[in-house]
Design an enzyme around this catalytic site. Structure first.
Site, PDB file in Angstrom:
ATOM      1  N   LYS A   1     -12.772  -6.766 -12.596  1.00 37.38           N
ATOM      2  CA  LYS A   1     -14.136  -6.248 -13.133  1.00 37.38           C
ATOM      3  C   LYS A   1     -13.857  -4.686 -12.972  1.00 37.38           C
ATOM      4  O   LYS A   1     -14.433  -4.166 -13.830  1.00 37.38           O
ATOM      5  CB  LYS A   1     -15.199  -6.686 -11.994  1.00 37.38           C
ATOM      6  CG  LYS A   1     -15.243  -8.196 -11.884  1.00 37.38           C
ATOM      7  CD  LYS A   1     -16.307  -8.650 -11.058  1.00 37.38           C
ATOM      8  CE  LYS A   1     -15.876  -8.386  -9.415  1.00 37.38           C
ATOM      9  NZ  LYS A   1     -14.747  -9.507  -9.289  1.00 37.38           N
ATOM     10  N   GLY A  57     -13.283  -5.263  -3.538  1.00 35.53           N
ATOM     11  CA  GLY A  57     -11.996  -4.244  -3.888  1.00 35.53           C
ATOM     12  C   GLY A  57     -11.869  -4.300  -5.178  1.00 35.53           C
ATOM     13  O   GLY A  57     -11.311  -5.430  -5.867  1.00 35.53           O
ATOM     14  N   HIS A  58     -12.263  -3.021  -5.814  1.00 40.46           N
ATOM     15  CA  HIS A  58     -12.015  -3.182  -7.392  1.00 40.46           C
ATOM     16  C   HIS A  58     -11.198  -2.088  -7.586  1.00 40.46           C
ATOM     17  O   HIS A  58     -11.062  -0.881  -7.502  1.00 40.46           O
ATOM     18  CB  HIS A  58     -13.318  -2.919  -7.981  1.00 40.46           C
ATOM     19  CG  HIS A  58     -14.385  -3.730  -7.965  1.00 40.46           C
ATOM     20  ND1 HIS A  58     -15.725  -3.968  -8.168  1.00 40.46           N
ATOM     21  CD2 HIS A  58     -14.412  -4.927  -7.177  1.00 40.46           C
ATOM     22  CE1 HIS A  58     -16.360  -4.940  -8.011  1.00 40.46           C
ATOM     23  NE2 HIS A  58     -15.605  -5.652  -7.135  1.00 40.46           N
TER      24      HIS A  58
HETATM   25  P1  GDP Z   1     -11.930  -7.011  -9.377  1.00 41.11           P
HETATM   26  O1  GDP Z   1     -12.197  -7.284  -7.701  1.00 41.11           O
HETATM   27  O2  GDP Z   1     -12.426  -7.887 -10.208  1.00 41.11           O
HETATM   28  O3  GDP Z   1     -12.015  -5.439  -9.637  1.00 41.11           O
HETATM   29  O4  GDP Z   1     -10.408  -6.848  -9.355  1.00 41.11           O
HETATM   30  P2  GDP Z   1      -9.062  -6.624  -8.322  1.00 41.11           P
HETATM   31  O5  GDP Z   1      -9.094  -5.268  -8.283  1.00 41.11           O
HETATM   32  O6  GDP Z   1      -9.530  -6.955  -6.933  1.00 41.11           O
HETATM   33  O7  GDP Z   1      -7.933  -7.592  -8.780  1.00 41.11           O
HETATM   34  C1  GDP Z   1      -7.501  -7.070 -10.265  1.00 41.11           C
HETATM   35  C2  GDP Z   1      -6.008  -6.519  -9.958  1.00 41.11           C
HETATM   36  O8  GDP Z   1      -5.266  -6.927 -11.195  1.00 41.11           O
HETATM   37  C3  GDP Z   1      -6.033  -5.081  -9.907  1.00 41.11           C
HETATM   38  O9  GDP Z   1      -4.945  -4.881  -9.101  1.00 41.11           O
HETATM   39  C4  GDP Z   1      -5.963  -4.775 -11.303  1.00 41.11           C
HETATM   40  O10 GDP Z   1      -5.205  -3.375 -11.243  1.00 41.11           O
HETATM   41  C5  GDP Z   1      -5.034  -5.450 -11.773  1.00 41.11           C
HETATM   42  N1  GDP Z   1      -5.270  -5.896 -13.017  1.00 41.11           N
HETATM   43  C6  GDP Z   1      -6.684  -5.839 -13.894  1.00 41.11           C
HETATM   44  N2  GDP Z   1      -6.477  -6.196 -15.543  1.00 41.11           N
HETATM   45  C7  GDP Z   1      -4.981  -6.430 -15.368  1.00 41.11           C
HETATM   46  C8  GDP Z   1      -4.351  -7.100 -16.604  1.00 41.11           C
HETATM   47  O11 GDP Z   1      -4.752  -7.454 -17.331  1.00 41.11           O
HETATM   48  N3  GDP Z   1      -2.823  -7.477 -15.996  1.00 41.11           N
HETATM   49  C9  GDP Z   1      -2.210  -6.977 -14.934  1.00 41.11           C
HETATM   50  N4  GDP Z   1      -1.003  -7.330 -14.870  1.00 41.11           N
HETATM   51  N5  GDP Z   1      -2.849  -6.710 -14.066  1.00 41.11           N
HETATM   52  C10 GDP Z   1      -4.319  -6.363 -14.035  1.00 41.11           C
HETATM   53  P1  IMO Z   2     -14.302  -8.494  -5.496  1.00 38.64           P
HETATM   54  O1  IMO Z   2     -15.495  -7.736  -5.740  1.00 38.64           O
HETATM   55  C1  IMO Z   2     -12.529 -12.081  -3.821  1.00 38.64           C
HETATM   56  C2  IMO Z   2     -14.587 -14.121  -0.332  1.00 38.64           C
HETATM   57  C3  IMO Z   2     -13.809 -14.014   0.985  1.00 38.64           C
HETATM   58  C4  IMO Z   2     -14.371 -15.317   1.624  1.00 38.64           C
HETATM   59  C5  IMO Z   2     -15.627 -15.306   0.931  1.00 38.64           C
HETATM   60  C6  IMO Z   2     -16.913 -14.631   2.124  1.00 38.64           C
HETATM   61  O2  IMO Z   2     -13.206  -7.666  -5.224  1.00 38.64           O
HETATM   62  O3  IMO Z   2     -14.132  -9.512  -6.676  1.00 38.64           O
HETATM   63  P2  IMO Z   2     -17.759 -12.278   2.781  1.00 38.64           P
HETATM   64  O4  IMO Z   2     -16.817 -11.223   3.590  1.00 38.64           O
HETATM   65  O5  IMO Z   2     -18.114 -11.829   1.634  1.00 38.64           O
HETATM   66  O6  IMO Z   2     -18.687 -13.086   3.564  1.00 38.64           O
HETATM   67  O7  IMO Z   2     -16.398 -13.608   2.554  1.00 38.64           O
HETATM   68  O8  IMO Z   2     -15.923 -14.534  -0.088  1.00 38.64           O
HETATM   69  N1  IMO Z   2     -14.831 -12.948  -0.968  1.00 38.64           N
HETATM   70  C7  IMO Z   2     -14.025 -12.374  -1.923  1.00 38.64           C
HETATM   71  N2  IMO Z   2     -13.108 -12.719  -2.819  1.00 38.64           N
HETATM   72  N3  IMO Z   2     -12.920 -10.862  -4.243  1.00 38.64           N
HETATM   73  C8  IMO Z   2     -13.907 -10.397  -3.432  1.00 38.64           C
HETATM   74  O9  IMO Z   2     -14.577  -9.429  -4.083  1.00 38.64           O
HETATM   75  C9  IMO Z   2     -14.638 -11.115  -2.513  1.00 38.64           C
HETATM   76  N4  IMO Z   2     -15.585 -10.844  -1.644  1.00 38.64           N
HETATM   77  C10 IMO Z   2     -15.532 -11.847  -0.828  1.00 38.64           C
HETATM   78  O10 IMO Z   2     -12.488 -14.030   0.694  1.00 38.64           O
HETATM   79  O11 IMO Z   2     -13.826 -16.386   1.123  1.00 38.64           O
HETATM   80 MG    MG Z   3     -11.002  -7.286  -5.817  1.00 39.66          MG
END
Ligand code: GDP
Ligand code: IMO
Ligand code: MG
Length: 433
Positions: A16, A40-41
């Site tokens: 996202k 964690g984005h």
């Molecule tokens: P979010 O929580 O939905 O914002 O996703 P996260 O940041 O936690 O996890 C997604 C991970 O995949 C991050 O490390 C991004 O940099 C990486 N990522 C996003 N899009 C792509 C993609 O198309 N390909 C690859 N290889 N990595 C990606």
């Molecule tokens: P983003 O925004 C992945 C999961 C936790 C646990 C459950 C409840 O980066 O996609 P909490 O601490 O919210 O009460 O935990 O939800 N969880 C996530 N898993 N991405 C997240 O956020 C999450 N936020 C919470 O691992 O299973």
């Molecule tokens: Mg995340």
């Protein structure tokens, strides 16, 4: 000029942040509406470094937890919406990092006066209650912070403008927690000192704590580009997710009304983000989990380790039953399919098109985890491709098998795909629309 929602469709970490960062290049506003530091984005961006030989751009990564992922754009105003639970210590740290990352003293943020404070005692309560281990949460205190909101005793950001009221609320809550859990877990916490520290922290931002619902609706009235960034995802949504293995907030499109004060009717685009496969971090049912070599390969190639906790993510195939369900809950206008590059090198790629429970075929995502746990996925196998696709920018450049995979997903979900992401970088996309 549009109002656009970006929502996770699986169990989080779909990418996202990357999609929001990409869209934020054009955006005036970017608001978070749910969750807290459990999110964690990760965003890969070009940091501008001033050197003796002029400005150079250095690719870097920024992990957003509380601040909206559009905030690296100096022209994009960030909003922490009323549906969030805000850890002031984590926020302070993130703001400092943001200022460095964008070479500016102004983080350009507004905070909802109705957003709740996540206090240092919330993670302690969460540990004491055993939810961290039972539900395998992020241990950030999210559940207890929302519990205080529902109990109607939580401290809100707006309370910081009324220091005596704020201190009273915190003292009362702490007293109550000590009665329930004993003094021992809270021995490091001095309520008054805590309040003073938080009041001081927010001193520079008091005039930025405001009615952010008003600001966002006015921005939409003025035809500004407004982004609404979901944290967590549909299958982690408190109501629509795999309860009790969910988070404590509304991560679906309805959460935008609840947590930003913007009616979903005002949205022009509702973008659902899904990985081209599936991951889940933490406990709970996951029908398409693959614990063989294939799952390990997805983890290794996709670097599937949590942004917030570093935990290895559970990995498996794309679950089209769940994707269709997420589309139903959110009524998406388009999909963003991420991490397609990670699927390169598989001979065959599996997708779940139905489930079987006790030998009976099930076409719809079950609401009860007891049923979901029994679901055996019915897979269809699609031909894979061997090529590295991270350099592809148009559909024609993708191998035919990758094009067919995208088409299959879109047809099954009943939703057009707007963009396919093939790498973490903000330009690493194949645009489809
Ligand atoms: P979010 O929580 O939905 O914002 O996703 P996260 O940041 O936690 O996890 C997604 C991970 O995949 C991050 O490390 C991004 O940099 C990486 N990522 C996003 N899009 C792509 C993609 O198309 N390909 C690859 N290889 N990595 C990606
Ligand atoms: P983003 O925004 C992945 C999961 C936790 C646990 C459950 C409840 O980066 O996609 P909490 O601490 O919210 O009460 O935990 O939800 N969880 C996530 N898993 N991405 C997240 O956020 C999450 N936020 C919470 O691992 O299973
Ligand atoms: Mg995340």
């Amino acid at each position: 000029m549009t109002a656009t929602a970006v929502l996770g469709l699986q169990w989080g970490d779909e990418g996202k942040g990357k999609i929001v960062h990409m869209l934020s290049m054009e955006a005036d506003w970017c608001a978070r509406f749910n969750g807290g530091t459990n999110a964690g984005h990760r965003v890969v961006y070009d940091r501008i470094e001033v050197t003796n030989n002029g400005n150079v751009t250095v690719p870097e990564e920024f992990a957003f937890h509380l601040v909206p992922s559009g905030s690296l754009n100096v022209n994009c105003t960030g909003v922490l919406g009323n549906g969030m639970v805000v850890d002031p210590y984590a926020l302070q740290e993130e703001i400092e990092m943001l200022k460095r990352a964008k070479n500016s003293d102004d983080p350009n943020l507004y905070f909802s006066e109705s957003a709740h404070l996540l206090m240092p005692y919330h993670p302690i309560v969460e540990r004491s209650a055993g939810s961290t281990s039972e539900l395998d949460t992020t241990a950030k205190g999210i559940g207890p912070a929302y519990r205080d909101k529902v109990k109607r005793r939580g401290a809100r950001l707006g309370d910081l403008k009324f220091p005596e009221l704020f201190k009273e609320k915190v003292a009362r809550t702490l007293e109550w927690e000590r009665r329930v859990w004993g003094d021992e877990p809270f021995k490091e916490i001095d309520g008054l000192m805590l309040c003073d520290a938080i009041l001081k922290m927010f001193e520079p931002y008091l005039d930025r704590i405001t009615d952010t619902g008003l600001l966002l609706n006015q921005a939409i009235d003025e035809n500004r580009d407004v982004l609404l960034e979901g944290a967590q995802a549909t299958l982690l949504d408190l109501d629509h997710g795999t309860y009790p293995y969910v988070t404590s907030s509304s991560a679906t499109v309805g959460g935008i009304g609840v947590g930003a004060g913007v009616s979903p009717r005002r949205l022009d685009r509702i973008i659902g983000v899904s990985k081209a496969y599936t991951t889940r971090v933490g406990a709970g049912p996951f029908p398409t989990e693959d614990e063989t070599e294939a799952g390990q390969r997805l983890r290794d190639v996709g670097h599937e380790y949590g942004t917030t906790t570093g935990r290895p993510r559970r990995c498996g195939w794309l679950d089209l039953v769940a994707l269709k369900y997420a589309h139903r809950v959110n009524d998406l206008t388009e999909l963003a399919l991420t991490k397609l590059d990670v699927l390169s090198g598989f001979d065959q790629i599996k997708v779940a098109v139905a489930y079987e429970i006790d030998g009976e075929r099930v076409e719809h995502f079950p609401a009860m985890p007891q049923n979901l746990e029994k679901c055996k996925p019915v897979y269809e196998s699609l031909p894979g491709w061997q090529e590295d696709i991270s350099g592809c920018r148009t559909v024609d450049e993708l191998p035919q098998a990758a094009q067919d995979y995208i088409q299959f997903v879109s047809d099954f979900a009943g939703c057009p795909i707007g963009v396919v992401s093939v790498g973490p970088g903000f330009a690493e996309n194949v645009a489809l629309r």
